[in-house]
Design an enzyme around this catalytic site. Structure first.
Site, PDB file in Angstrom:
ATOM      1  N   TYR A 146       7.808  30.244  38.430  1.00  0.00           N
ATOM      2  CA  TYR A 146       6.375  30.604  38.447  1.00  0.00           C
ATOM      3  C   TYR A 146       6.184  32.046  38.884  1.00  0.00           C
ATOM      4  O   TYR A 146       5.363  32.780  38.321  1.00  0.00           O
ATOM      5  CB  TYR A 146       5.587  29.659  39.364  1.00  0.00           C
ATOM      6  CG  TYR A 146       5.345  28.294  38.743  1.00  0.00           C
ATOM      7  CD1 TYR A 146       4.631  28.166  37.552  1.00  0.00           C
ATOM      8  CD2 TYR A 146       5.819  27.125  39.332  1.00  0.00           C
ATOM      9  CE1 TYR A 146       4.408  26.927  36.969  1.00  0.00           C
ATOM     10  CE2 TYR A 146       5.602  25.880  38.763  1.00  0.00           C
ATOM     11  CZ  TYR A 146       4.899  25.791  37.574  1.00  0.00           C
ATOM     12  OH  TYR A 146       4.685  24.550  37.001  1.00  0.00           O
TER      13      TYR A 146
ATOM     14  N   ARG B 241      -5.559  13.080  38.544  1.00  0.00           N
ATOM     15  CA  ARG B 241      -6.580  13.327  37.554  1.00  0.00           C
ATOM     16  C   ARG B 241      -7.074  12.065  36.894  1.00  0.00           C
ATOM     17  O   ARG B 241      -8.039  12.096  36.172  1.00  0.00           O
ATOM     18  CB  ARG B 241      -6.004  14.302  36.527  1.00  0.00           C
ATOM     19  CG  ARG B 241      -5.600  15.600  37.182  1.00  0.00           C
ATOM     20  CD  ARG B 241      -4.599  16.379  36.369  1.00  0.00           C
ATOM     21  NE  ARG B 241      -3.278  15.799  36.428  1.00  0.00           N
ATOM     22  CZ  ARG B 241      -2.261  16.225  35.719  1.00  0.00           C
ATOM     23  NH1 ARG B 241      -2.422  17.213  34.886  1.00  0.00           N
ATOM     24  NH2 ARG B 241      -1.088  15.655  35.831  1.00  0.00           N
TER      25      ARG B 241
ATOM     26  N   ARG C  95       2.715  14.513  40.525  1.00  0.00           N
ATOM     27  CA  ARG C  95       1.253  14.559  40.627  1.00  0.00           C
ATOM     28  C   ARG C  95       0.709  13.183  40.294  1.00  0.00           C
ATOM     29  O   ARG C  95       0.432  12.849  39.172  1.00  0.00           O
ATOM     30  CB  ARG C  95       0.710  15.615  39.659  1.00  0.00           C
ATOM     31  CG  ARG C  95       1.094  17.010  40.084  1.00  0.00           C
ATOM     32  CD  ARG C  95       1.018  17.976  38.954  1.00  0.00           C
ATOM     33  NE  ARG C  95       2.325  18.217  38.393  1.00  0.00           N
ATOM     34  CZ  ARG C  95       2.553  18.406  37.111  1.00  0.00           C
ATOM     35  NH1 ARG C  95       1.591  18.378  36.250  1.00  0.00           N
ATOM     36  NH2 ARG C  95       3.772  18.629  36.700  1.00  0.00           N
TER      37      ARG C  95
ATOM     38  N   ASP D 250       0.261  21.133  46.924  1.00  0.00           N
ATOM     39  CA  ASP D 250       0.928  21.579  45.705  1.00  0.00           C
ATOM     40  C   ASP D 250       2.127  22.434  46.103  1.00  0.00           C
ATOM     41  O   ASP D 250       2.157  22.992  47.203  1.00  0.00           O
ATOM     42  CB  ASP D 250      -0.012  22.372  44.793  1.00  0.00           C
ATOM     43  CG  ASP D 250       0.583  22.497  43.388  1.00  0.00           C
ATOM     44  OD1 ASP D 250       0.405  21.573  42.575  1.00  0.00           O
ATOM     45  OD2 ASP D 250       1.276  23.493  43.129  1.00  0.00           O
TER      46      ASP D 250
ATOM     47  N   ARG E 128     -13.014  16.348  44.444  1.00  0.00           N
ATOM     48  CA  ARG E 128     -12.725  17.740  44.096  1.00  0.00           C
ATOM     49  C   ARG E 128     -14.018  18.500  43.768  1.00  0.00           C
ATOM     50  O   ARG E 128     -14.151  19.666  44.138  1.00  0.00           O
ATOM     51  CB  ARG E 128     -11.787  17.782  42.889  1.00  0.00           C
ATOM     52  CG  ARG E 128     -10.298  17.595  43.205  1.00  0.00           C
ATOM     53  CD  ARG E 128      -9.668  18.839  43.779  1.00  0.00           C
ATOM     54  NE  ARG E 128      -9.962  19.993  42.948  1.00  0.00           N
ATOM     55  CZ  ARG E 128      -9.351  20.271  41.809  1.00  0.00           C
ATOM     56  NH1 ARG E 128      -8.380  19.508  41.376  1.00  0.00           N
ATOM     57  NH2 ARG E 128      -9.701  21.333  41.112  1.00  0.00           N
TER      58      ARG E 128
HETATM   59  O1  CP3 Z   1      -0.803  13.564  43.037  1.00  0.00           O
HETATM   60  C1  CP3 Z   1      -0.830  14.132  44.100  1.00  0.00           C
HETATM   61  O2  CP3 Z   1      -1.884  14.425  44.670  1.00  0.00           O
HETATM   62  C2  CP3 Z   1       0.460  14.487  44.757  1.00  0.00           C
HETATM   63  C3  CP3 Z   1       0.460  15.869  45.183  1.00  0.00           C
HETATM   64  C4  CP3 Z   1       1.080  16.872  44.222  1.00  0.00           C
HETATM   65  C5  CP3 Z   1       0.349  17.818  43.446  1.00  0.00           C
HETATM   66  N1  CP3 Z   1       1.241  18.676  42.881  1.00  0.00           N
HETATM   67  C6  CP3 Z   1      -1.125  17.892  43.293  1.00  0.00           C
HETATM   68  C7  CP3 Z   1      -1.649  18.430  42.015  1.00  0.00           C
HETATM   69  C8  CP3 Z   1       2.410  17.129  44.056  1.00  0.00           C
HETATM   70  C9  CP3 Z   1       3.584  16.362  44.640  1.00  0.00           C
HETATM   71  C10 CP3 Z   1       2.509  18.286  43.223  1.00  0.00           C
HETATM   72  C11 CP3 Z   1       3.787  18.916  42.891  1.00  0.00           C
HETATM   73  C12 CP3 Z   1       3.848  19.880  41.783  1.00  0.00           C
HETATM   74  N2  CP3 Z   1       2.934  20.849  41.433  1.00  0.00           N
HETATM   75  C13 CP3 Z   1       4.988  20.022  40.963  1.00  0.00           C
HETATM   76  C14 CP3 Z   1       6.266  19.241  41.110  1.00  0.00           C
HETATM   77  C15 CP3 Z   1       6.169  17.841  40.633  1.00  0.00           C
HETATM   78  C16 CP3 Z   1       5.956  17.705  39.164  1.00  0.00           C
HETATM   79  O3  CP3 Z   1       4.961  17.083  38.813  1.00  0.00           O
HETATM   80  O4  CP3 Z   1       6.782  18.201  38.390  1.00  0.00           O
HETATM   81  C17 CP3 Z   1       4.711  21.067  40.046  1.00  0.00           C
HETATM   82  C18 CP3 Z   1       5.622  21.554  38.954  1.00  0.00           C
HETATM   83  C19 CP3 Z   1       3.428  21.593  40.365  1.00  0.00           C
HETATM   84  C20 CP3 Z   1       2.702  22.738  39.721  1.00  0.00           C
HETATM   85  C21 CP3 Z   1       1.437  22.254  39.114  1.00  0.00           C
HETATM   86  N3  CP3 Z   1       0.296  21.948  39.839  1.00  0.00           N
HETATM   87  C22 CP3 Z   1       1.177  21.944  37.747  1.00  0.00           C
HETATM   88  C23 CP3 Z   1       2.148  22.147  36.625  1.00  0.00           C
HETATM   89  C24 CP3 Z   1      -0.145  21.437  37.681  1.00  0.00           C
HETATM   90  C25 CP3 Z   1      -0.860  20.873  36.471  1.00  0.00           C
HETATM   91  C26 CP3 Z   1      -1.880  21.764  35.883  1.00  0.00           C
HETATM   92  C27 CP3 Z   1      -2.703  20.957  34.866  1.00  0.00           C
HETATM   93  O5  CP3 Z   1      -3.931  20.904  35.023  1.00  0.00           O
HETATM   94  O6  CP3 Z   1      -2.122  20.413  33.914  1.00  0.00           O
HETATM   95  C28 CP3 Z   1      -0.657  21.442  38.997  1.00  0.00           C
HETATM   96  C29 CP3 Z   1      -1.994  20.978  39.387  1.00  0.00           C
HETATM   97  C30 CP3 Z   1      -2.045  19.801  40.288  1.00  0.00           C
HETATM   98  N4  CP3 Z   1      -1.296  19.624  41.416  1.00  0.00           N
HETATM   99  C31 CP3 Z   1      -2.938  18.694  40.155  1.00  0.00           C
HETATM  100  C32 CP3 Z   1      -2.703  17.842  41.249  1.00  0.00           C
HETATM  101  C33 CP3 Z   1      -3.443  16.580  41.600  1.00  0.00           C
HETATM  102  C34 CP3 Z   1      -4.006  18.559  39.081  1.00  0.00           C
HETATM  103  C35 CP3 Z   1      -5.184  19.322  39.524  1.00  0.00           C
HETATM  104  C36 CP3 Z   1      -6.400  18.942  38.723  1.00  0.00           C
HETATM  105  O7  CP3 Z   1      -6.425  19.186  37.529  1.00  0.00           O
HETATM  106  O8  CP3 Z   1      -7.316  18.392  39.344  1.00  0.00           O
END
Ligand code: CP3
Length: 322
Positions: A126, A6, A2, A51, A15
């Site tokens: 999950y 953020r 990610r 995601d 967003r």
């Molecule tokens: O940065 C990017 O935009 C790349 C795209 C991307 C996202 N998720 C967007 C995202 C990618 C490659 C992912 C993969 C992803 N999602 C993984 C595998 C990679 C890793 O980081 O381990 C996993 C385990 C997830 C599941 C997931 N989605 C989690 C654990 C979270 C975090 C929740 C939090 O708020 O702490 C997300 C949310 C997420 N996916 C965000 C983004 C940009 C944050 C959303 C936000 O808060 O705006």
């Protein structure tokens, strides 16, 4: 990882009040957010804004991403009868991905776009736990206690990952990354028996696409060799294993990706610089090295430090090339 997200004010603006998974289902939002980091940083590739749970949501599962928590599913998968909810993914389930990737490839003018999908262990976790888990107890209990259902579940998740990745490659993605972020929860023998066969099938099914295949997970130090064996061309390494040690753990013929600790970016620049040079130095012992962080960018990261870091990495690699 990610990456974009953020830490950028323009990300938060794009967003707005859109829930994460609503944003991931809109081609215009996907395109805009994917491009944002490239306007700031001289990075060598873009990663699709999406995601790992997007294909599951597209199949109709009741999933949302709770801010600060992660993916949460209202009705977890716990019984054989629940598997019927995981039919295979068709391109028509994710038209917004095809549309966004197509637009991005033309917008990026030759800069590679990396597509991605969730790995079988991580998605299974999950779905079984119903949300994020530290110890993955229920997941491992199914893996140990009901191998037939485990294989059926991971088999379906592998099919979904194959379809989702093929959609992205068909629309023009030029590399794919399989994120099995939480696979490090199992030891090597269980990984080999219960996870690797499914990841291997995913990588094999993409072999004819002719794009580089990257595989990454967190705390996978003991699994790095096996993650390469699964068929990845590039093995992603988190920050816990130095790259010169990772070289010893992965078979010849593979490149490594990583692995600056994202928390280092919260320190002053001289610390970041020293640590980044250390990563680059160790990376030189690998057959190929893609510089990256050892996991996603932390929300409090100062974007200027990321900009300086990309410039430093380019300077140093240009020196190597010359
Ligand atoms: O940065 C990017 O935009 C790349 C795209 C991307 C996202 N998720 C967007 C995202 C990618 C490659 C992912 C993969 C992803 N999602 C993984 C595998 C990679 C890793 O980081 O381990 C996993 C385990 C997830 C599941 C997931 N989605 C989690 C654990 C979270 C975090 C929740 C939090 O708020 O702490 C997300 C949310 C997420 N996916 C965000 C983004 C940009 C944050 C959303 C936000 O808060 O705006």
């Amino acid at each position: 990882m990610r990456q974009a997200g953020r830490s950028l004010p323009e990300y938060r603006k794009a967003r707005g009040n859109l829930p994460m998974l609503k944003a991931c289902f809109r081609a215009d939002v996907i395109t805009e957010i994917t491009l944002q980091p490239l306007r700031r940083y001289d990075v060598d590739a873009a990663i699709l804004f999406s995601d790992i749970v997007v294909p599951l949501k597209a199949l109709g599962l009741d999933i949302e991403i709770k801010p600060g928590v992660g993916p949460v599913i209202a009705q977890p998968i716990r019984h054989e009868r629940d598997l019927a909810r995981l039919r295979n993914l068709e391109p028509a389930d994710v038209p917004f991905v095809t549309e966004a990737v197509t637009a991005l490839v033309s917008e990026l003018g030759g800069k590679p776009l990396i597509g991605f999908a969730g790995g079988p262990f991580t998605l299974a976790s999950y779905l079984i736990e119903g949300g994020p888990s530290k110890s993955h107890d229920r997941t491992k209990s199914l893996m140990y206690g009901n191998p037939a259902m485990w294989d059926a579940l991971l088999g379906r998740l592998a099919d979904i990952a194959i379809s989702f990745l093929r959609v992205q490659v068909a629309a023009g993605a030029s590399a794919v990354q399989l994120f099995d972020s939480w696979a490090g929860a199992v030891g090597p023998e269980d990984y080999r028996a219960s996870v690797l066969p499914h990841s291997k099938r995913i990588f094999e099914a993409l072999a004819d696409c002719g794009v580089p295949r990257i595989h990454f997970g967190v705390t996978t130090g003991e699994l790095l060799g096996l993650m390469g064996e699964a068929g990845a061309d590039v093995v992603g390494v988190d920050w816990r294993v130095p790259l010169d040690e990772a070289v010893r753990r992965v078979d010849a013929g593979k490149a490594l990706q990583g692995n600056l600790d994202p928390a280092v970016l919260l320190a002053p620049w001289d610390v970041i610089e020293r640590r980044a040079r250390d990563v680059l130095g160790r990376g030189r012992t690998a057959e190929g090295h893609v510089f990256n962080l050892g996991h996603g960018v932390l929300p409090d990261t100062n974007p200027d430090m990321l900009a300086r870091l990309t410039d430093l990495v380019h300077q140093e690699s240009a020196r190597d090339a010359g």
